[in-house]
Design a protein around this motif. Sequence first.
Motif, mmCIF file in Angstrom:
data_model
loop_
_atom_site.group_PDB
_atom_site.id
_atom_site.type_symbol
_atom_site.label_atom_id
_atom_site.label_comp_id
_atom_site.label_asym_id
_atom_site.label_seq_id
_atom_site.Cartn_x
_atom_site.Cartn_y
_atom_site.Cartn_z
ATOM 1 N N ALA A 148 64.005 2.812 66.367
ATOM 2 C CA ALA A 148 65.405 2.249 65.655
ATOM 3 C C ALA A 148 65.133 0.591 65.549
ATOM 4 C CB ALA A 148 66.536 2.426 66.337
ATOM 5 N N ALA A 149 65.325 -0.060 64.603
ATOM 6 C CA ALA A 149 65.649 -1.593 64.625
ATOM 7 C C ALA A 149 66.841 -2.147 65.641
ATOM 8 C CB ALA A 149 65.956 -2.222 63.229
ATOM 9 N N LEU A 150 66.861 -2.982 66.390
ATOM 10 C CA LEU A 150 67.698 -3.385 67.384
ATOM 11 C C LEU A 150 68.348 -4.696 66.826
ATOM 12 C CD1 LEU A 150 65.799 -2.699 70.553
ATOM 13 C CD2 LEU A 150 67.237 -1.108 69.090
ATOM 14 N N LEU A 151 69.898 -4.683 67.059
ATOM 15 C CA LEU A 151 70.383 -5.912 66.723
ATOM 16 C C LEU A 151 71.254 -6.183 68.064
ATOM 17 C CD1 LEU A 151 71.568 -8.493 65.013
ATOM 18 C CD2 LEU A 151 72.849 -6.944 63.941
ATOM 19 N N VAL A 152 70.899 -6.577 69.245
ATOM 20 C CA VAL A 152 71.645 -6.898 70.237
ATOM 21 C C VAL A 152 71.817 -8.352 70.497
ATOM 22 C CG1 VAL A 152 71.384 -6.598 72.900
ATOM 23 C CG2 VAL A 152 70.294 -4.978 71.181
ATOM 24 N N SER A 153 73.445 -8.569 70.443
ATOM 25 C CA SER A 153 73.796 -9.931 70.501
ATOM 26 C C SER A 153 73.412 -10.484 69.210
ATOM 27 C CB SER A 153 73.602 -10.579 71.836
ATOM 28 O OG SER A 153 74.084 -9.851 72.933
ATOM 29 N N HIS A 154 72.603 -11.574 69.300
ATOM 30 C CA HIS A 154 71.987 -12.281 68.254
ATOM 31 C C HIS A 154 70.680 -12.230 68.036
ATOM 32 C CE1 HIS A 154 75.724 -15.408 67.732
ATOM 33 N NE2 HIS A 154 76.254 -14.217 67.706
#
Length: 266
Positions: free
Chosen positions: A129-135
């Motif tokens: 998966a792509a990850l968008l963690v915080s910024h």
Amino acid sequence: MRTEPLRGASPLLVPGNPYSVVVLLQGYAEPERVGDTVRADGSVTLVLPQTRGPASSHRKSPRGSGGAEAALEEAARGPILVDTGGPWAREALLRALAGQGVAPGDVTLVVGTHGHSDHIGNLGLFPGAALLVSHDFCLPGGRYLPHGLGEGQPLRLGPGLEVWATPGHGGQRDVSVVVAGTALGTVVVAGDVFERDGDEDSWQALSEDPAAQERSRKRVLVVADVVVPGHGPPFRVLREASQTETEGGGNSQQELVAGDEEPALH
């Protein structure tokens, strides 16, 4: 304006078009009897596109050849997981996903609202998966791409689906996921911007930047019809109806679909 708990069995399903929201695991924070110890875990929420194919179909991992915007759009085509709970919740998370017909490999995007261990403790379950963690936004394999969240602009993932910068609890890089068009209106998966319903007298003690978090809370309450907090059941945001709405019969919203019923997404 007032709030009230959103009642229903777990998992809670809010159907919508083009996205439905399923609260897979409700977060909690329970003080223990000895000392100041607290046993806690964060809420885990699934956002399901209505156009999602069968759970058995395999999706290619987003490669982002068209840049960050194209990569985000591709990542948002499949099931999106918002927070993953702590590592101690691994088996519960896998069971909850399976209950929705979703395998870890089906998840195309994981959003971590902030970097605390009880919210991103199972990222390793989703290497494809792509990850968008915080910024931070990265593609499988650790390719990091820019996106502009730090400038305070909403990050659009799809029609009615956005990520907002909502700083305060964990510093300046917290985010929330905003899902419009559900049967209950706009759902905001807020991480720890809200600990729980009725947390007005307690959230400040857990905040790294109370002033920023206060602004984030107000911003969320302006748009949200339902808030998924970090450590409690989802709750409704109820606003006083105007005279025109009252005379016209108001805006009735569909009731929540809860428990074992599955979303009609195919």
